[in-house]
Motif scaffolding. Structure first.
Motif, PDB file in Angstrom:
ATOM      1  N   ARG A  58      -2.339   6.397   3.919  1.00  0.00           N
ATOM      2  CA  ARG A  58      -3.416   6.343   4.854  1.00  0.00           C
ATOM      3  C   ARG A  58      -3.487   4.755   5.409  1.00  0.00           C
ATOM      4  O   ARG A  58      -3.628   4.411   6.405  1.00  0.00           O
ATOM      5  N   LYS A  59      -3.907   3.989   4.274  1.00  0.00           N
ATOM      6  CA  LYS A  59      -4.273   2.557   4.415  1.00  0.00           C
ATOM      7  C   LYS A  59      -2.996   1.882   5.175  1.00  0.00           C
ATOM      8  O   LYS A  59      -3.093   1.136   6.054  1.00  0.00           O
ATOM      9  N   SER A  60      -1.971   2.089   4.725  1.00  0.00           N
ATOM     10  CA  SER A  60      -0.603   1.578   4.983  1.00  0.00           C
ATOM     11  C   SER A  60      -0.526   2.149   6.489  1.00  0.00           C
ATOM     12  O   SER A  60      -0.062   1.171   7.488  1.00  0.00           O
ATOM     13  N   ALA A  61      -0.570   3.441   6.754  1.00  0.00           N
ATOM     14  CA  ALA A  61      -0.124   3.860   8.046  1.00  0.00           C
ATOM     15  C   ALA A  61      -1.212   3.418   9.030  1.00  0.00           C
ATOM     16  O   ALA A  61      -0.516   3.151  10.272  1.00  0.00           O
ATOM     17  N   GLU A  62      -2.501   3.305   8.665  1.00  0.00           N
ATOM     18  CA  GLU A  62      -3.495   2.821   9.681  1.00  0.00           C
ATOM     19  C   GLU A  62      -2.956   1.389  10.121  1.00  0.00           C
ATOM     20  O   GLU A  62      -3.623   0.873  11.366  1.00  0.00           O
ATOM     21  N   GLN A  63      -2.130   0.532   9.247  1.00  0.00           N
ATOM     22  CA  GLN A  63      -1.999  -0.722   9.617  1.00  0.00           C
ATOM     23  C   GLN A  63      -0.537  -0.623  10.220  1.00  0.00           C
ATOM     24  O   GLN A  63       0.001  -1.937  10.600  1.00  0.00           O
ATOM     25  N   GLY A  64       0.021   0.417  10.698  1.00  0.00           N
ATOM     26  CA  GLY A  64       1.172   0.442  11.424  1.00  0.00           C
ATOM     27  C   GLY A  64       2.350   0.424  10.734  1.00  0.00           C
ATOM     28  O   GLY A  64       3.406   0.241  11.279  1.00  0.00           O
ATOM     29  N   GLN A  68       0.813  -0.968   0.019  1.00  0.00           N
ATOM     30  CA  GLN A  68       0.154   0.051   0.061  1.00  0.00           C
ATOM     31  C   GLN A  68       0.864   1.293  -0.117  1.00  0.00           C
ATOM     32  O   GLN A  68       0.702   2.104  -0.810  1.00  0.00           O
ATOM     33  N   TYR A  69       1.924   1.120   0.860  1.00  0.00           N
ATOM     34  CA  TYR A  69       2.929   2.438   0.815  1.00  0.00           C
ATOM     35  C   TYR A  69       3.431   2.440  -0.576  1.00  0.00           C
ATOM     36  O   TYR A  69       3.662   3.676  -1.225  1.00  0.00           O
ATOM     37  N   ARG A  70       3.855   1.345  -1.240  1.00  0.00           N
ATOM     38  CA  ARG A  70       4.920   1.619  -2.276  1.00  0.00           C
ATOM     39  C   ARG A  70       3.673   2.007  -3.475  1.00  0.00           C
ATOM     40  O   ARG A  70       4.295   2.555  -4.407  1.00  0.00           O
ATOM     41  N   LEU A  71       2.532   1.623  -3.524  1.00  0.00           N
ATOM     42  CA  LEU A  71       1.511   2.065  -4.337  1.00  0.00           C
ATOM     43  C   LEU A  71       1.325   3.579  -4.208  1.00  0.00           C
ATOM     44  O   LEU A  71       1.465   4.203  -5.268  1.00  0.00           O
ATOM     45  N   GLY A  72       1.069   3.866  -2.938  1.00  0.00           N
ATOM     46  CA  GLY A  72       0.860   5.316  -2.671  1.00  0.00           C
ATOM     47  C   GLY A  72       2.152   6.155  -3.203  1.00  0.00           C
ATOM     48  O   GLY A  72       2.144   7.340  -3.731  1.00  0.00           O
TER      49      GLY A  72
END
Length: 201
Positions: free
Chosen positions: A47-53, A22-26
């Motif tokens: 945000r999706k990545s961050a919310e997963q820690g 998710q981070y890399r796609l972002g």
């Protein structure tokens, strides 16, 4: 190397809630690599990545709040996400958190706190944080003014390719030859103690 192919695979994993994907796609959306540049999409995936820690996702989200890209600029929110990533040892987030304290953005201005975060990132070999630490020592911000230590950090930053550090002769001009010699031996001593100060090319 095929950015478009990479994005396809990141997307498959990201849609299955893989936090690093998710981070890399972002990041791909943010940079426009393999996909059209789109800050709104970058923000969504960070945000999706961050919310997963995920520390990379948290740092990415923090940076977007600092710059006001894809979202309204919000230093308090930036600090919140940078702090989460910094707590996981993410060097760039530690540097970003140091900047917020140095500038009093989203937190009260606090040079001592800034210095601590710059040091954490500098010790991991982050050149811009090493330069920041040198600046703090050179100007007595959050610490006693110390040209020898400042010179040492600035030189380590230069060895890691920091452009400003390479061009920084101001310190040397106000130092005695003896101080410069001390600083140069301090550099060697610091690198021997912590080889991570110098990033492998």
């Amino acid at each position: 190397e095929n950015d478009m192919e990479a994005v396809q695979w990141y997307r498959k994993a990201a849609e299955r809630r893989h936090a690093e994907a998710q981070y890399r796609l972002g990041k791909a959306c943010y940079d426009g690599k393999g996909v059209l540049k789109d800050h709104d999409k970058a923000l969504e995936w960070f945000r999706k990545s961050a919310e997963q820690g995920n520390a990379n996702g948290q740092n990415g989200l923090g940076v977007m709040y600092v710059l006001g890209e894809g979202v309204k600029q919000d230093f308090v929110e930036a600090v919140k996400w940078s702090r989460k990533a910094a707590g996981q040892g993410h060097a760039k987030a530690q540097f970003n958190l140091g900047n917020r304290y140095a500038k009093g953005e989203g937190v009260p201005e606090d040079d001592k706190e800034a210095l601590q975060w710059y040091r954490k990132a500098a010790e991991q070999g982050l050149a811009k944080s090493q330069y920041g630490l040198g600046y703090m020592y050179a100007n007595g911000k959050g610490v006693l003014k110390d040209d020898v230590t400042a010179y040492a950090w600035v030189n380590i930053a230069a060895a890691n390719g920091h452009v400003n550090a390479e061009a920084n002769h101001v310190l040397a001009k106000r130092m005695t030859p003896d101080q410069i010699a001390k600083a140069e031996s301090l550099v060697k001593e610091m690198i021997e103690k912590n080889p991570k100060l110098i990033q492998k090319k």
